[in-house]
Design an enzyme around this catalytic site. Sequence first.
Site, mmCIF file in Angstrom:
data_model
loop_
_atom_site.group_PDB
_atom_site.id
_atom_site.type_symbol
_atom_site.label_atom_id
_atom_site.label_comp_id
_atom_site.label_asym_id
_atom_site.label_seq_id
_atom_site.Cartn_x
_atom_site.Cartn_y
_atom_site.Cartn_z
ATOM 1 N N LYS A 1 0.855 -1.188 0.000
ATOM 2 C CA LYS A 1 0.000 0.000 0.000
ATOM 3 C C LYS A 1 0.886 1.230 0.000
ATOM 4 C CE LYS A 1 0.888 1.084 4.517
ATOM 5 N NZ LYS A 1 1.608 2.309 4.975
ATOM 6 N N ALA B 1 9.877 -0.041 4.814
ATOM 7 C CA ALA B 1 9.605 0.800 3.655
ATOM 8 C C ALA B 1 8.364 1.659 3.819
ATOM 9 C CB ALA B 1 9.458 -0.082 2.406
ATOM 10 N N GLY B 2 7.501 1.329 4.795
ATOM 11 C CA GLY B 2 6.226 2.026 4.895
ATOM 12 C C GLY B 2 5.216 1.543 3.878
ATOM 13 N N GLY C 1 3.800 -1.626 4.068
ATOM 14 C CA GLY C 1 2.856 -2.552 4.700
ATOM 15 C C GLY C 1 3.024 -3.998 4.316
ATOM 16 N N GLY C 2 4.194 -4.399 3.828
ATOM 17 C CA GLY C 2 4.356 -5.777 3.368
ATOM 18 C C GLY C 2 4.104 -6.810 4.447
ATOM 19 N N ALA D 1 0.427 -6.978 5.287
ATOM 20 C CA ALA D 1 -0.310 -7.679 4.239
ATOM 21 C C ALA D 1 -0.148 -9.186 4.369
ATOM 22 C CB ALA D 1 0.165 -7.209 2.859
ATOM 23 N N ASP E 1 -1.777 -1.612 10.793
ATOM 24 C CA ASP E 1 -2.035 -1.588 9.350
ATOM 25 C C ASP E 1 -2.744 -2.850 8.862
ATOM 26 O OD1 ASP E 1 -0.880 0.880 9.089
ATOM 27 O OD2 ASP E 1 0.978 0.167 8.176
#
Length: 284
Positions: free
Chosen positions: A8, A97-98, A100-101, A104, A136
């Site tokens: 995202k 990284a920001g 959201g991996g 997710a 998140d």
Amino acid sequence: MILHPHAKINLGLRILRRRPDGYHDIESCMLPISWADQLTVEIATGAVADSYEVSGLAGELPIERNLVYKAVQLLRAQHPEIPPLQLKLEKLIPTEAGLGGGSADAAYTLLAINELCRLDLSTAQLEAMAGELGSDCPFFIQSRPVLVTGRGERLTPLTMPSALLSKWLLVVKPPIGMSTAEAYRQVTRHPEAEGKLTTLLERPIAQWRELIVNDFESVVFAHYPELAALRDTLYRHGALYAAMSGSGTALYGIFDDNPLLDDTAPLTPHLTGLPVWLERLALL
């Protein structure tokens, strides 16, 4: 069962106030993009315990700290009838990284086991469980554009800003990381920004540079001025809007045309050796 937990980006991210529970109230628009990991979940016939295999960009974390593992344990605590599982995760989304991996991956693990083991959990139940894994995580249960408020658990569906449809999105991840906890410790809160983001997103995209703010940028850029320089590079090469996603450190730019095909002012040399993602925006 093979799934592709996707990343995202955040369009704006305002930190409003610190809450009594230690979290922060925020306001942000989260937008799903197509950059994805690959997650395989199977029933491990004949096995007596779960097995995990993690490859790619996962780093060296022990499996007990991986959100996929935590999602399995959370479900199993409530549904002990779940049989032993075999899970394989190939990490393609960069970490820190920001994007959201990890969140997710956790959400898609819940979705996969719910379907594979026929638990019949509702969307609301899955979102509530995802919220126990991370702020998140609930977003990825439905993966649609939303306004995120509270500590990240309140999701209000949004129509993707029409200004973005058919635009090109370029995401780049420099080899720099900063923990979310550390970024929160240093961020300045802006309670006066509450309730304004959805209106600002309706403005022409050419105005977003002055209006749509990620409060983490001032913190992260102070530590890593090369990130601010890279954002400025995206602007110099035609980005209509460029920003950091989440608490960073991935940056993205939104362009009218494919920025990697511009031979008059090549952007590619500035991205050499960095993980890069390019897609044309559409509703997932």
